[in-house]
Design a protein around this motif. Structure first.
Motif, PDB file in Angstrom:
ATOM      1  N   ALA A 173       1.219  -0.928   0.032  1.00  0.00           N
ATOM      2  CA  ALA A 173       0.270  -0.313  -0.305  1.00  0.00           C
ATOM      3  C   ALA A 173       0.809   1.184  -0.086  1.00  0.00           C
ATOM      4  N   TRP A 174       2.379   1.017   0.816  1.00  0.00           N
ATOM      5  CA  TRP A 174       3.214   2.490   0.717  1.00  0.00           C
ATOM      6  C   TRP A 174       3.423   2.360  -0.580  1.00  0.00           C
ATOM      7  N   LEU A 176       2.497   1.711  -3.822  1.00  0.00           N
ATOM      8  CA  LEU A 176       2.354   1.925  -4.880  1.00  0.00           C
ATOM      9  C   LEU A 176       2.093   3.070  -5.532  1.00  0.00           C
ATOM     10  N   PRO A 177       1.913   3.567  -4.473  1.00  0.00           N
ATOM     11  CA  PRO A 177       2.013   5.116  -5.264  1.00  0.00           C
ATOM     12  C   PRO A 177       3.101   5.504  -5.656  1.00  0.00           C
ATOM     13  N   ILE A 178       3.822   5.414  -4.651  1.00  0.00           N
ATOM     14  CA  ILE A 178       5.173   6.109  -5.514  1.00  0.00           C
ATOM     15  C   ILE A 178       5.610   5.223  -6.849  1.00  0.00           C
ATOM     16  N   ILE A 180       3.353   4.586  -9.151  1.00  0.00           N
ATOM     17  CA  ILE A 180       2.477   5.072 -10.280  1.00  0.00           C
ATOM     18  C   ILE A 180       3.007   6.160 -10.268  1.00  0.00           C
ATOM     19  N   PHE A 181       3.929   7.152  -9.186  1.00  0.00           N
ATOM     20  CA  PHE A 181       4.069   8.644  -9.908  1.00  0.00           C
ATOM     21  C   PHE A 181       5.013   8.474 -10.661  1.00  0.00           C
ATOM     22  N   ARG A 183       6.009   6.014 -12.776  1.00  0.00           N
ATOM     23  CA  ARG A 183       5.257   6.014 -14.082  1.00  0.00           C
ATOM     24  C   ARG A 183       4.957   7.203 -15.264  1.00  0.00           C
TER      25      ARG A 183
END
Length: 222
Positions: A173-174, A176-178, A180-181, A183
């Motif tokens: 969960a920690w 995944l946003p990194i 995506i950012f 990419r």
């Protein structure tokens, strides 16, 4: 009634989560029962029976399951602790028993064993316990509703292989946003590179094969 509910706790004596996998439910003749499983705050609930079939009389349910990460580990020994009956029965239990078969060759003089009866967390001892021929046995009877039988066996280090810890999805969960950012940044840079102007292209012309330049000029002039 259509069957029974069996609730298996999914936290060990240290409060760590255990992995529980139900392999099947049968009667005493190995005929399978219908069952479903669901997980909640109290543990894993096994719902056994058929909603369209009413039952009466005596029935035997043989529940086969595997559990990992049950043991607790100390500096000089390990312990296997298990709530045999569970805490969620609304009816009394006439008798309950548990048997633990130790590995061959184990030094039984280093084995410790104990059992408890009562509500969750109680420390009252059970009626019977014994160690004979590398087999530890426990039993008790007349357990009222919500009164459980819990057993514990201590063994020397090295007999119980520690289970691999379950995957921590909070880490995903920690991350995944990194991911995506990153990419999005890479995609943005690629788009800017594709839009960057290149060198000017200058058109060049040659006369058709077999024609003199003077003739081509005459054709252009009309």
């Amino acid at each position: 009634r259509h069957g029974i509910f069996r609730v298996l706790r999914t936290n060990n004596a240290d409060g760590k989560e255990m992995s529980v996998k139900v392999k099947g439910v049968t009667d005493e003749n190995h005929s399978p029962y219908n069952y479903t499983t669901s997980k909640g705050n109290d543990g894993l609930t096994i719902k056994i029976g058929d909603a369209n079939v009413l039952i009466s009389g005596v029935h035997t349910y043989v529940i086969s399951y595997t559990i990992t990460n049950v043991a607790t580990y100390f500096d000089d020994h390990d312990e296997f602790t298990w709530n045999v009956t569970g805490n969620d029965w609304e009816v009394p239990i006439l008798s309950a028993s548990a048997t633990m078969v130790l590995p061959s060759g184990v030094d039984v003089s280093k084995i410790t064993y104990s059992c408890y009866r009562g509500t969750y967390g109680a420390t009252g001892t059970c009626a019977n316990k014994k160690l004979e021929n590398s087999i530890v046995s426990f039993s008790d009877k007349d357990l009222d509703a919500e009164i459980n039988l819990t057993v514990s066996v201590g063994v020397p280090k090295g007999i119980i292989t520690p289970a691999k810890p379950p995957f921590d999805f909070t880490l995903l969960a920690w991350l995944l946003p990194i991911i995506i950012f990153i990419r999005m940044i890479v995609a943005g840079l690629k788009k800017r590179r594709d839009l960057k102007p290149g060198k000017t292209i200058i058109a060049e012309y040659e006369p058709p094969a077999g024609m003199m330049p003077t003739l081509v000029g005459s054709l252009e002039d009309g």
